[in-house]
Motif scaffolding. Sequence first.
Motif, PDB file in Angstrom:
ATOM      1  N   GLU A  58      -7.530   6.124   6.085  1.00  0.00           N
ATOM      2  CA  GLU A  58      -6.715   4.953   6.403  1.00  0.00           C
ATOM      3  C   GLU A  58      -5.626   5.322   7.405  1.00  0.00           C
ATOM      4  OE1 GLU A  58      -4.217   1.511   3.968  1.00  0.00           O
ATOM      5  OE2 GLU A  58      -5.184   3.142   2.902  1.00  0.00           O
ATOM      6  N   SER A  74      -7.990  -2.450   2.941  1.00  0.00           N
ATOM      7  CA  SER A  74      -8.606  -1.467   2.051  1.00  0.00           C
ATOM      8  C   SER A  74      -9.005  -2.177   0.769  1.00  0.00           C
ATOM      9  CB  SER A  74      -7.627  -0.338   1.727  1.00  0.00           C
ATOM     10  OG  SER A  74      -7.350   0.428   2.880  1.00  0.00           O
ATOM     11  N   ILE A  99     -11.527   6.773  -4.138  1.00  0.00           N
ATOM     12  CA  ILE A  99     -10.211   6.302  -3.688  1.00  0.00           C
ATOM     13  C   ILE A  99      -9.418   7.437  -3.053  1.00  0.00           C
ATOM     14  CG2 ILE A  99      -8.025   5.304  -4.460  1.00  0.00           C
ATOM     15  CD1 ILE A  99      -9.600   4.038  -6.781  1.00  0.00           C
ATOM     16  N   HIS A 145     -10.347  -1.264  -2.940  1.00  0.00           N
ATOM     17  CA  HIS A 145     -10.680  -0.252  -3.943  1.00  0.00           C
ATOM     18  C   HIS A 145      -9.978  -0.602  -5.245  1.00  0.00           C
ATOM     19  CE1 HIS A 145      -6.685   1.354  -3.081  1.00  0.00           C
ATOM     20  NE2 HIS A 145      -7.012   1.426  -1.800  1.00  0.00           N
ATOM     21  N   LEU A 159     -12.152  -0.934   4.961  1.00  0.00           N
ATOM     22  CA  LEU A 159     -12.334   0.395   4.386  1.00  0.00           C
ATOM     23  C   LEU A 159     -12.368   0.255   2.877  1.00  0.00           C
ATOM     24  CD1 LEU A 159     -12.306   3.536   4.594  1.00  0.00           C
ATOM     25  CD2 LEU A 159      -9.807   3.402   4.621  1.00  0.00           C
ATOM     26  N   GLY A 160     -13.426   0.739   2.245  1.00  0.00           N
ATOM     27  CA  GLY A 160     -13.500   0.543   0.805  1.00  0.00           C
ATOM     28  C   GLY A 160     -14.440   1.494   0.106  1.00  0.00           C
ATOM     29  N   THR A 161     -14.390   1.451  -1.224  1.00  0.00           N
ATOM     30  CA  THR A 161     -15.318   2.204  -2.052  1.00  0.00           C
ATOM     31  C   THR A 161     -16.570   1.363  -2.274  1.00  0.00           C
ATOM     32  OG1 THR A 161     -14.005   1.419  -3.930  1.00  0.00           O
ATOM     33  CG2 THR A 161     -13.579   3.651  -3.154  1.00  0.00           C
ATOM     34  N   THR A 180      -9.415   7.662   0.588  1.00  0.00           N
ATOM     35  CA  THR A 180      -8.955   6.509   1.356  1.00  0.00           C
ATOM     36  C   THR A 180      -7.669   6.756   2.130  1.00  0.00           C
ATOM     37  OG1 THR A 180      -9.922   5.180  -0.425  1.00  0.00           O
ATOM     38  CG2 THR A 180      -8.657   4.012   1.222  1.00  0.00           C
ATOM     39  N   VAL A 184     -16.329   4.790   1.615  1.00  0.00           N
ATOM     40  CA  VAL A 184     -16.006   6.159   1.194  1.00  0.00           C
ATOM     41  C   VAL A 184     -16.327   6.269  -0.291  1.00  0.00           C
ATOM     42  CG1 VAL A 184     -14.234   6.534   2.947  1.00  0.00           C
ATOM     43  CG2 VAL A 184     -13.598   5.519   0.765  1.00  0.00           C
ATOM     44  N   ARG A 190      -6.511  -7.273  -3.923  1.00  0.00           N
ATOM     45  CA  ARG A 190      -7.922  -7.107  -3.557  1.00  0.00           C
ATOM     46  C   ARG A 190      -8.517  -8.434  -3.099  1.00  0.00           C
ATOM     47  NH1 ARG A 190     -12.093  -2.816  -5.817  1.00  0.00           N
ATOM     48  NH2 ARG A 190     -13.840  -3.366  -4.487  1.00  0.00           N
ATOM     49  N   GLU A 245       0.825  -1.210   0.000  1.00  0.00           N
ATOM     50  CA  GLU A 245       0.000   0.000   0.000  1.00  0.00           C
ATOM     51  C   GLU A 245       0.862   1.263   0.000  1.00  0.00           C
ATOM     52  OE1 GLU A 245      -2.512  -0.516   3.360  1.00  0.00           O
ATOM     53  OE2 GLU A 245      -3.771  -2.020   2.399  1.00  0.00           O
TER      54      GLU A 245
END
Length: 732
Positions: free
Chosen positions: A265, A279, A258, A281, A305-307, A261, A255, A289, A162
């Motif tokens: 985060e 995460s 991106i 996204h 945490l994601g879209t 994020t 959220v 992913r 990340e």
Amino acid sequence: MSIIRVALDVPVNTLFDYLLPDDEVTRGDVGARVRVPFGKNALTGVIMEVIPHPLVPTRRLRAASHVLRDIPPLPKNVLDLFRFCSEYYHHPLGEVVMNGLPTRLRSNKPFIEESHTDFQYRLTPTGQSTDLSAIPVRSVVKRRLLARLKEQDAISMTETREVSSRAVGAIKEFMASGWVEEILVPPGGSRLFEESAGLPVLTPAQQSAVNAIAAKTSEFNAWLLHGVTGSGKTEVYLRLISLLLRQGRQTLVLVPEINLTPQLEASFRTRFPSIRMVSLHSALNASERAVGWLQAQQAEAQLILGTRLAVFTPLPKLGLIIVDEEHDASFKQQEGLRYSARDVAVFRAKQANVPVILGSATPSLESYYAALSGRYTMLRLPFRAAKNASLPVVRYIDTRKAKSEDGLMAPVIAALERCLALNQQSLVFINRRGYAPVLLCKSCGWSAACHRCASRLVVHLREKQMRCHHCGHREAVPNACPECGDQDIAPFGHGTQRVAATLEERFPDARIMRIDRDSTRRKDAWQQMLKDIQEKRVDILVGTQIMAKGHDFPNLALVAILNSDASLYSTDFRASERLFAQLMQVAGRAGRAGIEGEVLIQTEFAGHPLYHALQKQDYDALARTLLEERRTAGFPPFVYQALLRAEAPEISATLSFLKSAAAVAQAPEEVEVFDPVPAQMSRLKGMERACLLAQSASRKKLQTFLAGWRSRLDALPSRKVRWTLDVDPLEF
């Protein structure tokens, strides 16, 4: 032989039956992936049912190839969520199910994790004593990685990636240098929950909101957290997540984009350094992913945490759903399954009997009306949370009374000079990227237009190109007018490039950063920009709506807003709501940490009710006015709508199909079906577009009508016409 009913990623609203030997399948395989023959190909689908008797003669059924048991099956509640989305949005179930899986799990190959052993990386005493200055400034990834390791006790390989795709190599170099050591975490082993010390003191409004939700974490409630910008909604989220973590339950945080994020985060990782957070996204690669999705499915990840697509993630210990910036249109998918992640999140919370929090400084009118009518519970944060922080002062500059300097009025330039003298940051907001939106011939009136879309080409002067921001078409800037040959063609209007160029010329010593979709396209560019802003290496920001959402810049004192009047001319009934939300959000970036904030808006209509409400920071007054207008006009949220969209190479084919669709509608008296009309953008990517609207004051009656209409639409001849049904549309 057993009969399995399989959901496949094909545009047909049915399940497909296949044979499997009794000893190869059990009812426990419902939700498992399976490889099956389909035509001449092999496809991967999901087993939705195991039935004793086929719906067609057995001799006509083919045998499934193989049940994939590389990951646990999808649980019943997620399958039920898919069925709800298929029924409510009238979209083929197979496409809904496969859309909800990570891309890597839709392939025909079994999923094999890189390693079944979970390693983490932490600094050795040597690494702890190493300063960032020991790494060359040009080694950006290594410096960022070392800073991350100093912030956390240990990071996983996923967290390493990340930081940057090149951070994996950097961590190996750190290990070779003796700065980092590898430690083993037992497979599936949960980490002890720890919370960082020194929590901020809650304001009375924050404490009241936390107490209200904390008292009802074991039941479904939809909470609308309406807090002004800078009121500390994130701190409310953090306190409630902490409570859920102590109970051993998972939290899903959605959220809209991106770009939001990284900051959220970072807040979560700083507060909860020892938990596993993932995460989800589109910036992640397929394997990353899939690994994060599996960690959530197996309850190894406690915070997700994601879209919008993350709303479908299996979460066996789900305890809370948070939808941040719930008003944002990005939560609505505009292709394929046209679902609203916000609405699906509310349904999922009700299904799981857990609370859902919808947070925003400018709630959508649908959510606001739901709170007024008692379906949601309103919680308010009316003041900013930071000590001595107050809402910015909003002033208007009448663009009719004075000339501008390349789009910037004299009061804006003077305010920028003041901020530079005080070493404070400024933001010039213009929601239009490129250099100029129009290339115009002053002699004959010709303007550069896209031949594939009903839009003009935008001038990108630095690249010496004209681009269509809808289909991506590009062409060189001509030297003369193609119509009359006059060389006096000039860019007209302003975009971020032109404003940034003007400011660079006006303030040559200022550090100016342009932030839009073009400048943030490169991987990791946005994270580095955020870091530069936070560390005060930027004086003036020039940005689009990317800058309007959820960011906290403590040294930002001034926001200047250009060209906001354009939305006042829109035919979209949601334009006023969107403009107010955008302006209030971007205005809220100023004065968040004790410095006085100022917002300057260049406009011809300073007396407009929308600007009047913005100056008073009075969302409620405008919201009630807009709701009354919509009640009178018969617009949502007082009616429910569905839009049949169609497109074809010729507009005649499009309208002919829609007229046939209207003829077979058979709408009851409670449902109104309007005549077909061209879409707001009548031509896009070479296709002619039109739409047909159906609406009703009753959601149930509209849904009943749509179910029957959809089957008749499937039977209509639609050669050369692509069509889709959009329930609860946001765009026309």
